[in-house]
Design a protein around this motif. Structure first.
Motif, short mmCIF file in Angstrom:
data_model
loop_
_atom_site.label_atom_id
_atom_site.label_comp_id
_atom_site.label_asym_id
_atom_site.label_seq_id
_atom_site.Cartn_x
_atom_site.Cartn_y
_atom_site.Cartn_z
N THR A 1 9.96 23.00 -1.14
CA THR A 1 10.04 21.55 -1.32
C THR A 1 10.61 21.00 -0.03
OG1 THR A 1 10.39 21.75 -3.71
CG2 THR A 1 11.04 19.67 -2.67
N LEU A 2 9.84 20.16 0.65
CA LEU A 2 10.25 19.59 1.92
C LEU A 2 10.59 18.13 1.75
CD1 LEU A 2 7.55 21.16 4.30
CD2 LEU A 2 9.78 22.08 3.66
N MET B 1 0.85 -1.18 0.00
CA MET B 1 0.00 0.00 0.00
C MET B 1 0.89 1.24 0.00
SD MET B 1 -2.72 1.03 2.86
CE MET B 1 -2.79 2.72 3.33
N ARG B 2 0.55 2.14 -0.80
CA ARG B 2 1.31 3.41 -0.84
C ARG B 2 0.82 4.27 0.28
NH1 ARG B 2 2.86 5.21 -6.79
NH2 ARG B 2 4.99 4.73 -6.25
N LEU B 3 1.43 4.08 1.41
CA LEU B 3 1.00 4.69 2.66
C LEU B 3 1.04 6.20 2.62
CD1 LEU B 3 2.57 4.15 6.10
CD2 LEU B 3 0.31 4.77 5.44
N ALA B 4 2.13 6.73 2.37
CA ALA B 4 2.30 8.17 2.52
C ALA B 4 2.55 8.81 1.18
CB ALA B 4 3.46 8.44 3.44
N THR B 5 1.48 9.08 0.52
CA THR B 5 1.70 9.74 -0.75
C THR B 5 1.77 11.21 -0.46
OG1 THR B 5 0.40 7.95 -1.65
CG2 THR B 5 1.01 9.68 -3.12
N LEU B 6 2.48 11.49 0.51
CA LEU B 6 2.76 12.86 0.92
C LEU B 6 4.16 13.24 0.54
CD1 LEU B 6 2.80 14.29 4.37
CD2 LEU B 6 2.83 15.28 2.55
N ALA B 7 3.75 13.96 0.86
CA ALA B 7 4.50 14.91 0.94
C ALA B 7 5.70 14.43 1.47
CB ALA B 7 3.83 15.62 1.92
N LEU B 8 7.36 13.18 -0.48
CA LEU B 8 8.02 13.96 0.38
C LEU B 8 9.49 13.73 0.21
CD1 LEU B 8 5.50 13.03 3.08
CD2 LEU B 8 5.50 15.19 2.10
N TRP C 1 12.16 9.17 3.02
CA TRP C 1 11.03 8.58 2.31
C TRP C 1 10.83 9.22 0.96
CZ3 TRP C 1 5.69 6.90 4.14
CH2 TRP C 1 5.79 5.78 4.96
N GLY C 2 10.89 10.56 0.95
CA GLY C 2 10.62 11.27 -0.28
C GLY C 2 10.54 12.75 -0.02
N ALA C 3 10.04 13.47 -1.04
CA ALA C 3 9.94 14.93 -0.95
C ALA C 3 8.64 15.39 -1.56
CB ALA C 3 11.12 15.59 -1.65
N GLU C 4 8.18 16.53 -1.09
CA GLU C 4 6.95 17.10 -1.62
C GLU C 4 7.15 18.58 -1.87
OE1 GLU C 4 2.62 15.87 -1.62
OE2 GLU C 4 3.11 16.38 0.45
N GLN C 5 6.71 18.99 -3.06
CA GLN C 5 6.75 20.40 -3.45
C GLN C 5 5.36 20.97 -3.24
OE1 GLN C 5 8.10 21.03 -7.46
NE2 GLN C 5 7.61 23.20 -7.40
N TYR C 6 5.28 22.07 -2.51
CA TYR C 6 4.00 22.70 -2.17
C TYR C 6 3.83 23.95 -3.04
CZ TYR C 6 4.31 19.51 1.71
OH TYR C 6 4.41 18.37 2.47
N LEU C 7 2.84 23.90 -3.90
CA LEU C 7 2.58 24.95 -4.87
C LEU C 7 1.42 25.83 -4.43
CD1 LEU C 7 2.76 22.52 -7.90
CD2 LEU C 7 4.53 24.16 -7.24
N PRO C 8 1.30 27.03 -5.01
CA PRO C 8 0.13 27.87 -4.70
C PRO C 8 -1.17 27.14 -5.04
CG PRO C 8 1.79 29.13 -5.90
CD PRO C 8 2.23 27.69 -5.93
N PHE D 1 8.21 9.58 -3.89
CA PHE D 1 9.01 8.73 -3.03
C PHE D 1 10.43 8.80 -3.55
CE2 PHE D 1 4.85 6.70 -2.35
CZ PHE D 1 4.84 6.63 -0.97
N THR D 2 11.42 8.54 -2.73
CA THR D 2 12.80 8.60 -3.17
C THR D 2 12.98 7.77 -4.44
OG1 THR D 2 13.50 8.93 -0.90
CG2 THR D 2 15.18 8.18 -2.45
N GLU D 3 13.52 8.40 -5.48
CA GLU D 3 13.82 7.77 -6.77
C GLU D 3 12.59 7.13 -7.41
OE1 GLU D 3 17.43 5.50 -6.83
OE2 GLU D 3 18.32 6.75 -5.28
N ASP D 4 11.45 7.78 -7.33
CA ASP D 4 10.23 7.28 -7.93
C ASP D 4 9.62 8.40 -8.78
OD1 ASP D 4 8.16 5.57 -8.55
OD2 ASP D 4 7.32 5.49 -6.53
N ASP D 5 8.63 8.05 -9.59
CA ASP D 5 7.95 9.04 -10.41
C ASP D 5 7.18 10.03 -9.54
OD1 ASP D 5 8.80 7.75 -12.72
OD2 ASP D 5 6.98 6.53 -12.87
N CYS D 6 7.03 11.23 -10.05
CA CYS D 6 6.27 12.26 -9.34
C CYS D 6 4.78 11.98 -9.45
CB CYS D 6 6.58 13.63 -9.94
SG CYS D 6 8.27 14.18 -9.61
N GLN D 7 4.08 12.34 -8.39
CA GLN D 7 2.62 12.24 -8.36
C GLN D 7 2.08 13.64 -8.10
OE1 GLN D 7 1.21 9.19 -5.66
NE2 GLN D 7 3.17 8.14 -5.83
N TYR D 8 1.06 14.02 -8.86
CA TYR D 8 0.49 15.34 -8.78
C TYR D 8 -0.84 15.27 -8.04
CZ TYR D 8 4.05 16.27 -12.24
OH TYR D 8 5.25 16.39 -12.88
N GLY D 9 -1.09 16.27 -7.21
CA GLY D 9 -2.33 16.27 -6.47
C GLY D 9 -2.59 17.60 -5.81
#
Length: 138
Positions: free
Chosen positions: A42-43, A1-8, A52-59, A67-75
């Motif tokens: 970007t945190l 399960m993709r637990l934390a699709t956060l932010a990161l 785990w990863g990074a998340e970019q926070y846009l207006p 996730f680290t070394e994974d494709d970006c997910q937009y939301g």
């Protein structure tokens, strides 16, 4: 399960640590406080010292997560019953978190069935995520 699709933190993202420590707060951040803190940044987040990863926070409460070394997910994110919830493309269920300020950055606690995964902010940058897209190259 993709637990934390956060932010990161993409492996290519060199996190820049915040220069000014935050004050510790017992109460979770409100949506307005979270938006003021994160927008334009970007945190990078880690659990137990492992990024785990990074998340970019846009207006407009839009986000890009990887996730680290994974494709970006937009939301986008929204507030729901005191939680900050993230909904990404190709998902039908939001991932909800509570964010707290700590001396070194944010702490995020997952409000799902796993019993409270906790992530800590380990880096902060104004550099956008590198999102070349899936299946790029030869």
């Amino acid at each position: 399960m993709r637990l934390a699709t956060l932010a990161l933190c993409l492996g290519l993202l060199g996190p820049a640590f915040a220069e000014t420590p935050l004050q510790v707060a017992d109460a979770p951040l409100t949506a307005q406080e979270f938006e003021a803190y994160a927008t334009g940044k970007t945190l990078s987040y880690a659990q137990g010292g492992v990024v785990w990863g990074a998340e970019q926070y846009l207006p407009g409460r839009r986000v890009i997560w990887a996730f680290t070394e994974d494709d970006c997910q937009y939301g986008h994110w929204f507030e729901d019953q005191g939680n900050i919830c993230f909904l990404y493309e190709d998902q039908d269920q939001p991932q909800c978190w509570r964010f707290f300020r700590e001396t070194t950055g944010l702490r995020a606690i997952f409000m799902g069935a796993d019993g409270g995964t906790s992530l800590s902010e380990v880096g902060q940058s104004e550099t956008p995520l590198n999102c070349p897209g899936p299946d790029v190259g030869v």
